[in-house]
Enzyme design. Structure first.
Site, short mmCIF file in Angstrom:
data_model
loop_
_atom_site.label_atom_id
_atom_site.label_comp_id
_atom_site.label_asym_id
_atom_site.label_seq_id
_atom_site.Cartn_x
_atom_site.Cartn_y
_atom_site.Cartn_z
N TRP A 111 5.64 -2.83 -3.72
CA TRP A 111 5.50 -1.05 -4.45
C TRP A 111 6.88 -0.13 -5.11
O TRP A 111 7.95 -1.00 -4.76
CB TRP A 111 5.20 0.17 -2.84
CG TRP A 111 4.58 1.10 -3.25
CD1 TRP A 111 5.04 2.59 -3.15
CD2 TRP A 111 3.10 1.09 -3.30
NE1 TRP A 111 3.38 3.30 -3.70
CE2 TRP A 111 2.36 2.71 -2.71
CE3 TRP A 111 2.04 0.24 -2.57
CZ2 TRP A 111 1.17 2.11 -3.40
CZ3 TRP A 111 1.67 0.23 -2.39
CH2 TRP A 111 0.36 1.29 -3.38
N ASP A 112 6.45 0.53 -4.90
CA ASP A 112 7.72 1.35 -6.20
C ASP A 112 9.56 1.46 -5.02
O ASP A 112 10.25 1.50 -5.84
CB ASP A 112 7.80 2.47 -7.69
CG ASP A 112 6.82 3.73 -6.09
OD1 ASP A 112 7.22 3.70 -5.12
OD2 ASP A 112 6.51 4.47 -6.75
N TRP A 113 9.37 1.58 -3.65
CA TRP A 113 10.53 1.58 -3.34
C TRP A 113 10.83 0.23 -2.15
O TRP A 113 11.29 0.57 -1.15
CB TRP A 113 10.13 2.97 -1.87
CG TRP A 113 8.78 2.88 -1.52
CD1 TRP A 113 7.66 3.66 -1.94
CD2 TRP A 113 8.18 2.17 0.11
NE1 TRP A 113 6.54 3.56 -0.52
CE2 TRP A 113 6.48 2.03 -0.72
CE3 TRP A 113 8.73 1.31 0.33
CZ2 TRP A 113 5.33 2.13 0.91
CZ3 TRP A 113 7.59 0.57 1.46
CH2 TRP A 113 6.58 1.09 1.47
N ASN A 145 -4.29 7.66 -0.33
CA ASN A 145 -3.38 8.71 -1.28
C ASN A 145 -3.30 8.48 -2.45
O ASN A 145 -3.99 7.19 -3.26
CB ASN A 145 -2.31 8.29 -0.46
CG ASN A 145 -1.37 8.04 -1.32
OD1 ASN A 145 -0.35 9.50 -1.26
ND2 ASN A 145 -0.56 7.56 -2.36
N GLU A 146 -3.38 9.60 -3.32
CA GLU A 146 -4.15 9.71 -4.33
C GLU A 146 -5.00 9.03 -5.42
O GLU A 146 -5.41 9.06 -6.82
CB GLU A 146 -2.77 9.46 -4.78
CG GLU A 146 -1.30 9.72 -4.47
CD GLU A 146 0.05 9.67 -5.14
OE1 GLU A 146 0.19 8.10 -5.91
OE2 GLU A 146 0.95 10.23 -4.77
N GLU A 152 4.39 16.17 -1.12
CA GLU A 152 5.17 14.79 -1.37
C GLU A 152 5.29 15.80 -3.08
O GLU A 152 5.08 16.14 -4.07
CB GLU A 152 3.94 13.95 -2.13
CG GLU A 152 3.77 12.46 -0.81
CD GLU A 152 2.76 11.31 -2.27
OE1 GLU A 152 3.98 10.76 -2.93
OE2 GLU A 152 2.15 10.79 -1.01
#
Length: 898
Positions: A195-197, A466-467, A563
């Site tokens: 993931w991006d994190w 989510n999204e 968010e």
């Protein structure tokens, strides 16, 4: 080597008399694991995971989070792994009619054998699996061999992708993630593929408990509760009880007992009128509880969080079984009402009402506490994170849909701390299959998770994903060419399957299909709104790194900000644990670039720093840590205060009335640049300290608007009106002595609201108070700033709010400022777990940061503006601490460099 020979032995002890339910935990460190070709083997732990086991056995020679090890150790996830243990069963236990083995969680695809006989398979990380073992168990001195063969998640993801006729996007994660593809075909933690994190460590293991359960005929399993304010004098406690059954139950009864503040309230009821269908029986028990006997559960900041033990006992002709849970009494509503009944175009409200009180949701988003599932449930880490949230006045946490349904202890701590939980289902940023096999396992998943978690008073909302609504409507993954198919799949999964089950299983909470979403408006548009980011409905996610994150002109006038965020680097000491010294000489080094998973992430970070802050000519990595955390903390403060101050503001076009601010994100899973406010080593970033101010129950918010108007809002979460006054000190950058002070008249601060108390042209207002900030507007912008604070209008002029500041200019353009010398004049202890630090400064100190090596506590203030010549701060640890171990460094913003 034969696994059934070398595996350790667990003994199931003989019972002197058959009990109601007998359980043997098979959790231990005495399992043995091996890979597909038996070239690697070792002693494993259950609950556990193969990465942790390989590390403890020395097969992985370094910490998986060191440098490039997320790639170096990817082979682990490409292999299959077998876990084996043995146990013995005394023949006296044969008298139990039913014998099962229960796996609370296997990650993810596995085949399970008992004594070389296949007893079942698994395909969902989030499902509890129960397998009958009556015909496979051996007794007396014979060994039972339990074998769990877990398949490579990478291979299984590729298999389903290749096997599925309609390919489901996205086809892989961005290249910057250094991840794996097609995780959306698997019911496992979506972020485990990158993931991006966080890193890609596609996990493998028996990540939750395993136990053998024996009973006679029926098993008391799940309990759900509903608390209803029945009338002015009583609560109605409705309890739903679920029994795993194999025959009808006759001449049985339930006893329900509630321990209240004053007594034990109980009721007995005959059981059971329902028929055993598909091995399940359900019954309901109602109990009226006097309101005088209990206290109401409130979110943090609004009241206490009393919890009461509720015991349920099932007595049949064969045995007595019981369970106890802790519950709270509260009502929870998601209010979506027309802003103006005469003008529907103005949209709907979107806010939570707890016990009839509108609550502004203040908080953050929570990702798993560890990238390895076996390490996610560390009670100390979870407690530290959630306690840190409460310490800075948070009342809400959103459990994000790309992780896991959290452990029981997570929700118990939220219950205790008054942290409301917005609970996503585990679907995030992907399209998903909607074939029968996928929907069937999702149905089991959702039903089990709702029943496990439903009784917790902290949970106030279920959300489907989510999204994914925004992704589908916005064509994020190229779905437009086949939109009708993907829209049909979306409805089949989230509406016809998940929503249907949630509504059946829990009538006490609202269900949102997605986040962000337009809520009821999205439902009117067949659950996929034309614009899921509409400011007039539902919630919004907002990220924009290409504009100045300190400027409010770009923020959305949303009903609810669920968010929003900005990256920063973790503490330098945290980075040192993951990198070689050579990796931390220049910024960004190749190793640091490897850690940056956001596309163009460092470019955005440097842009935000350079447009707002002075940067040394030869900045170090440590410099960038400090500068990035300043930018992040200031950005999140300005944006959060924007949302809070507009809770009562309604624009003519219907925008405004914001009632929630949940920044992204609370925690980290490794040492990397991310959006977190607490880094992987549990060190608070400057953002988390800043949150203590901007989430304070009462705040004052000054802003210089683009119109050159100075506005000041005051915001209160208090449920009573208050009389306050506010001070504005005007400072020149040349001196730590204010030029002058403006004192307001008494103001009635209305309860649970925000109000505008000053709105004047800044230059006219400033010139009327002082002429010492310069003649031109440019000088006045660059040479002065404002310090504001609220006080209660009482004899002692008690502080009502934290300090706040209005800086008209970015810090790289201020004039007259001389970088001060800030030093420690004294360090001493009054308590064994607390250290006091007295600072001295020769001038105004900007974003003063006290850096310590300790990770077991935090300061009462940090990252602050120092206006006085001296200041004392306190470091508070959760254990005893010695001055000799206390290593302190001071950093602060410098505008001139040698």
């Amino acid at each position: 080597m034969r696994l059934d020979v070398v595996a350790p032995v667990l003994f199931l002890l003989c019972l002197s008399a058959v009990s109601a339910v007998f359980e043997l935990p098979l959790d231990s460190s005495r399992w043995r694991f091996t890979n597909r070709n038996s070239s690697i083997s070792g002693m494993g732990r259950v609950p556990g995971g193969v990465y942790t086991d390989l590390r403890s056995n020395g097969v992985l020679d370094e910490d998986p989070f060191r440098r490039y090890n997320d790639l170096k150790y990817r082979w682990v996830s490409e292999d299959d792994w077998t876990y084996v243990t043995t146990f013995k069963v005394n023949s006296s236990l044969e008298s139990f009619n039913k014998k099962y083995i229960i796996f609370d969680g296997i990650d993810t695809f596995s085949d399970i054998y008992l004594n070389k006989k296949l007893i079942g398979s698994t395909n969902n990380m989030f499902v509890r699996y129960t397998f009958s073992v009556e015909e496979f168990l051996k007794y007396q001195e014979q060994e039972n061999v339990l074998e769990v063969i877990i398949k490579s998640p990478i291979r299984m993801a590729n298999y389903f992708f290749n096997d599925y006729s309609n390919k489901i996007p996205p086809f892989c994660v961005p290249k910057e993630y250094n991840g794996e593809c097609h995780v959306n075909y698997l019911r496992k933690m979506q972020s485990s593929f990158g993931w991006d994190w966080g890193p890609a460590f596609p996990s493998v293991g028996v990540w939750k408990s395993v136990r053998i359960v024996m009973f006679q005929d029926n098993l008391l399993e799940d309990i759900k509760t509903e608390t209803i304010a029945a009338n002015t004098s009583h609560w109605l406690l409705k309890t739903d009880i679920y029994i795993q059954c194999f025959e009808s139950i006759s001449n049985a009864k339930f006893k329900l007992a509630l321990n209240t503040e004053k007594s034990i309230i109980s009721i007995e009821q005959n059981c059971c009128n329902d028929i055993c269908v598909k091995n399940e029986m359900h019954t309901g028990v109602e109990l009226y509880v006097p309101k005088t006997d209990i206290n109401t559960w409130w979110p943090n900041g609004y009241g206490e969080q009393p919890l009461y033990n509720l015991s349920i006992e099932l007595e049949t002709k064969n045995d007595i079984q019981s369970k106890t849970i802790s519950i709270g009494f509260r009502t929870a509503e998601l209010i979506q009402e027309q802003i103006d009944k005469n003008d529907p175009k103005l949209g709907l409200s979107f806010y939570f009402k707890i016990n009839g009180v509108p609550i502004f949701a203040k908080g953050t988003n929570y990702i798993p506490a560890n990238i390895f599932p076996e390490n996610m449930n560390d009670e100390n880490v979870i407690n530290n994170l959630l306690t840190a949230a409460k310490q800075v006045h948070m009342n809400t946490i959103r459990v994000w849909g790309g992780g896991v349904y959290e452990s029981d202890i997570f929700y118990k701590i939220c219950d205790k701390l008054g942290i409301m939980v917005w609970q996503d289902m585990m679907f995030a940023c992907n399209m998903y299959p909607a074939n029968q096999q996928f929907l069937e396992t999702v149905e089991i998943e959702i039903k089990q998770q709702i029943r496990r978690l439903q009784y917790h008073p902290s949970i106030i909302l279920w959300a489907g994903n989510n999204e994914n609504e925004a992704a589908l409507r916005g064509n994020w993954y190229g779905t437009r060419n086949n939109y009708s198919m993907f829209a049909s799949d979306y409805i089949a999964l989230y509406v016809n399957t998940i929503k249907k089950i949630v509504i059946e299983e829990d009538k006490t909470r609202h269900f949102l299909v997605s986040s962000p979403t337009n809520g009821l408006k999205s439902e009117e548009e067949n659950y996929i709104a034309e614009n899921p980011y509409s400011a007039l409905y539902g919630d919004v996610h907002y990220y924009n790194y290409e504009v100045n994150s300190w400027s409010s002109i770009f923020f959305p006038w949303t009903r609810f900000a669920s968010e929003y965020g900005l990256q920063s680097l973790p503490a330098y000491q945290t980075l040192q644990k993951a990198f070689d010294i050579n990796d931390l000489i220049t910024f960004p080094s190749p190793a640091l670039i490897h850690r940056q998973h956001q596309p163009l992430g460092y470019g955005f970070m440097l842009y935000q720093i350079e447009i707002n802050l002075p940067v040394p000519p030869k900045p170090t990595v440590s410099d960038y840590v400090h500068l990035s955390q300043i930018v992040q903390a200031r950005a999140m403060r300005i944006q959060t205060e924007w949302y809070r101050k507009h809770r009562n503001t309604l624009l003519k076009d219907g925008r405004g009335l914001t009632m929630g601010a949940l920044y992204w994100q609370l925690n980290d899973v490794w040492q990397a640049p991310t959006w977190s406010s607490i880094d992987y080593d549990q060190r608070w970033k400057m953002l988390h300290y800043s949150a203590s101010d901007f989430f304070s129950p009462i705040i004052i918010v000054p802003e210089l608007e683009i119109s050159n108007n100075l506005t000041i809002y005051i915001v209160s979460d208090s449920l009573v009106d208050l009389e306050v006054i506010f001070n504005v000190e005007i400072y020149s950058w040349k001196s730590d002595i204010p030029l002058t002070t403006y004192i307001s008249d008494t103001i009635l601060l209305k309860n649970n609201s925000a109000q505008l108390i000053l709105n004047e042209n800044y230059f006219n207002w400033l010139n009327a108070i002082t002429e010492k900030c310069g003649q031109s507007k440019d000088q006045q912008i660059r040479s002065c700033f404002l310090h504001t604070k609220l006080y209660y209008n009482n004899i002692n002029m008690t502080e009502a709010s934290p300090s706040n500041y209005m800086f008209p200019s970015t810090f790289n353009k201020i004039i007259g400022y001389e970088t001060p010398n800030i030093s420690v004049s004294r360090i001493w202890q009054e308590k064994k777990n607390q250290i006091n630090v007295k600072l001295e400064s020769t001038g105004i100190g900007l974003f003063v940061w006290l850096n310590v090596t300790q990770t077991d506590g935090n300061f009462n203030e940090n990252g602050f503006v120092m206006l006085n010549k001296t200041k004392t701060v306190k470091y508070m640890s959760n254990k005893d601490i010695s001055l000799k171990q206390f290593n302190l460094e001071i950093e602060y913003l410098r505008t001139k460099f040698i």
